[in-house]
Design a protein around this motif. Structure first.
Motif, PDB file in Angstrom:
ATOM      1  N   UNK A  26      11.359 124.493  35.688  1.00 12.83           N
ATOM      2  CA  UNK A  26      10.513 124.730  36.854  1.00 12.83           C
ATOM      3  C   UNK A  26       9.131 124.182  36.594  1.00 12.83           C
ATOM      4  N   UNK A  27       8.456 123.833  37.657  1.00 10.06           N
ATOM      5  CA  UNK A  27       7.039 123.542  37.497  1.00 10.06           C
ATOM      6  C   UNK A  27       6.288 124.050  38.711  1.00 10.06           C
ATOM      7  N   UNK A  35       6.471 127.531  42.982  1.00 12.89           N
ATOM      8  CA  UNK A  35       7.308 127.052  41.888  1.00 12.89           C
ATOM      9  C   UNK A  35       8.328 126.045  42.438  1.00 12.89           C
ATOM     10  N   UNK A  36       8.498 124.940  41.722  1.00 12.94           N
ATOM     11  CA  UNK A  36       9.433 123.908  42.175  1.00 12.94           C
ATOM     12  C   UNK A  36      10.502 123.710  41.111  1.00 12.94           C
ATOM     13  N   UNK A  37      11.734 123.610  41.557  1.00 10.15           N
ATOM     14  CA  UNK A  37      12.832 123.363  40.632  1.00 10.15           C
ATOM     15  C   UNK A  37      12.760 121.890  40.221  1.00 10.15           C
ATOM     16  N   UNK A  45      11.036 112.561  44.658  1.00  7.89           N
ATOM     17  CA  UNK A  45      10.026 111.596  44.189  1.00  7.89           C
ATOM     18  C   UNK A  45       8.712 112.280  43.795  1.00  7.89           C
ATOM     19  N   UNK A  46       8.834 113.449  43.214  1.00  5.39           N
ATOM     20  CA  UNK A  46       7.683 114.195  42.691  1.00  5.39           C
ATOM     21  C   UNK A  46       6.665 114.551  43.767  1.00  5.39           C
ATOM     22  N   UNK A  47       7.194 114.831  44.950  1.00  5.54           N
ATOM     23  CA  UNK A  47       6.361 115.332  46.045  1.00  5.54           C
ATOM     24  C   UNK A  47       6.732 116.808  46.218  1.00  5.54           C
ATOM     25  N   UNK A  48       5.720 117.683  46.391  1.00  4.54           N
ATOM     26  CA  UNK A  48       6.002 119.112  46.563  1.00  4.54           C
ATOM     27  C   UNK A  48       6.723 119.333  47.887  1.00  4.54           C
ATOM     28  N   UNK A  49       7.850 120.054  47.828  1.00 10.57           N
ATOM     29  CA  UNK A  49       8.624 120.261  49.047  1.00 10.57           C
ATOM     30  C   UNK A  49       8.008 121.349  49.926  1.00 10.57           C
ATOM     31  N   UNK A  50       7.039 122.102  49.374  1.00 10.50           N
ATOM     32  CA  UNK A  50       6.395 123.155  50.172  1.00 10.50           C
ATOM     33  C   UNK A  50       5.190 122.614  50.942  1.00 10.50           C
ATOM     34  N   UNK A  51       4.302 121.907  50.236  1.00  8.24           N
ATOM     35  CA  UNK A  51       3.048 121.511  50.884  1.00  8.24           C
ATOM     36  C   UNK A  51       2.911 119.990  51.005  1.00  8.24           C
ATOM     37  N   UNK A  52       3.850 119.221  50.461  1.00  7.10           N
ATOM     38  CA  UNK A  52       3.792 117.762  50.581  1.00  7.10           C
ATOM     39  C   UNK A  52       2.826 117.100  49.606  1.00  7.10           C
ATOM     40  N   UNK A  53       2.324 117.874  48.638  1.00  3.80           N
ATOM     41  CA  UNK A  53       1.389 117.290  47.671  1.00  3.80           C
ATOM     42  C   UNK A  53       2.082 116.198  46.839  1.00  3.80           C
ATOM     43  N   UNK A  54       1.453 115.028  46.761  1.00  4.89           N
ATOM     44  CA  UNK A  54       1.999 113.920  45.978  1.00  4.89           C
ATOM     45  C   UNK A  54       1.476 114.005  44.549  1.00  4.89           C
TER      46      UNK A  54
END
Ligand SMILES: [Zn+2]
Length: 296
Positions: A26-27, A35-37, A45-54
């Protein structure tokens, strides 16, 4: 305020979160702190699925998402003299370099040059690696960019650069500053051959790189929320002693002020680049150019 909230709850939380977050699985998103799996995050592609942070993605992770069927060829950087100034600060420069190389899956410096098909068209990509000594530009990066430009000209292919850099590599002193001119000339070669040169500005693009090839594109695309500028905001604020506007030097602010042409989500980069190159290279332009030649 009692011992239950002050003492027991934090301990319990620590216990639970430790259980929930084993290392490497997790990170935490630095922006929204969700928390992201890890596996989902990589697939995204290492973009946050919650807030879209690249988040900052390394070149070798990015490449498969850009080329057709994820297939490409890597071009080793030209060999350059190592540590010509015998530079040393807290550590010797050559030791630092070796350390960075070991962490970069054997890449020799902060630039990755790759070629392959994008939208069935031969394309050359040069990507800076911010995790390799801050994506700093020394002789190897300069030589690498010259090589990428020559390759693009030889193959009549567009050159697309992904920038991510803290600037010039101070351990190489004036030799790193010379790369500003060298890379500028490299870009000019591509332009003189009538080939598109596109820059994708990613977080962060600053210093000598933003003062040379990263700002010379025919088109400038930026990733959302990327920091782009010459000196960092803190330095500017301390120098002019004034509060900086909200979002200063961020991609969206620069789009509003005409410094970049588009802010594009990482998932849309491939199709956007293919469309752009096609607009710049396909017949209408060739026709207008031959008309211009005929009219001379
Ligand atoms: Zn997030």
């Amino acid at each position: 305020m009692n011992w239950l909230t002050n003492f027991v709850r934090p301990k319990l939380k620590a216990l639970i979160s430790r259980k929930e977050a084993p290392e490497n699985l997790w990170l935490k998103c630095p922006k929204c702190e969700q928390m992201l799996f890890m596996r989902d995050w990589e697939a995204n592609q290492e973009v946050c699925s919650h807030c879209g942070h690249h988040m900052r993605i390394r070149p070798l992770k990015r490449l498969p998402h850009l080329f057709d069927e994820g297939k490409y060829e890597l071009h080793p950087l030209p060999r350059v003299p190592v540590d010509p100034l015998k530079f040393r600060d807290t550590k010797r420069y050559d030791a630092k370099l070796k350390e960075a190389q070991a962490k970069a899956e054997g890449r020799s410096d902060a630039l990755v040059v790759a070629s392959g098909l994008m939208g069935s068209r031969s394309t050359v990509l040069a990507l800076l690696d911010f995790d390799f000594m801050g994506g700093s530009m020394g002789t190897a990066v300069g030589e690498g960019l010259v090589m990428a430009a020559d390759l693009a000209v030889a193959r009549k292919a567009p050159l697309i650069v992904f920038s991510a850099s803290g600037g010039a590599r101070m351990q190489e002193g004036i030799l790193s500053l010379m790369q500003l001119t060298r890379t500028t000339i490299a870009v000019r070669k591509v332009k003189e051959a009538g080939l598109p040169y596109i820059v994708v500005l990613t977080d962060p693009t600053t210093g000598g790189v933003s003062a040379s090839f990263a700002m010379l594109g025919d088109v400038h695309i930026a990733e959302p929320d990327a920091l782009i500028g010459f000196a960092g905001p803190r330095v500017i604020q301390d120098t002019i002693r004034q509060e900086l506007p909200q979002g200063f030097q961020r991609a969206e602010y620069l789009l509003e002020h005409g410094m970049v042409d588009a802010v594009v989500h990482r998932h849309k980069l491939r199709e956007t680049l293919i469309r752009l190159v096609s607009l710049l290279m396909d017949p209408p332009i060739a026709e207008s150019r031959s008309l211009a030649v005929a009219g001379r």
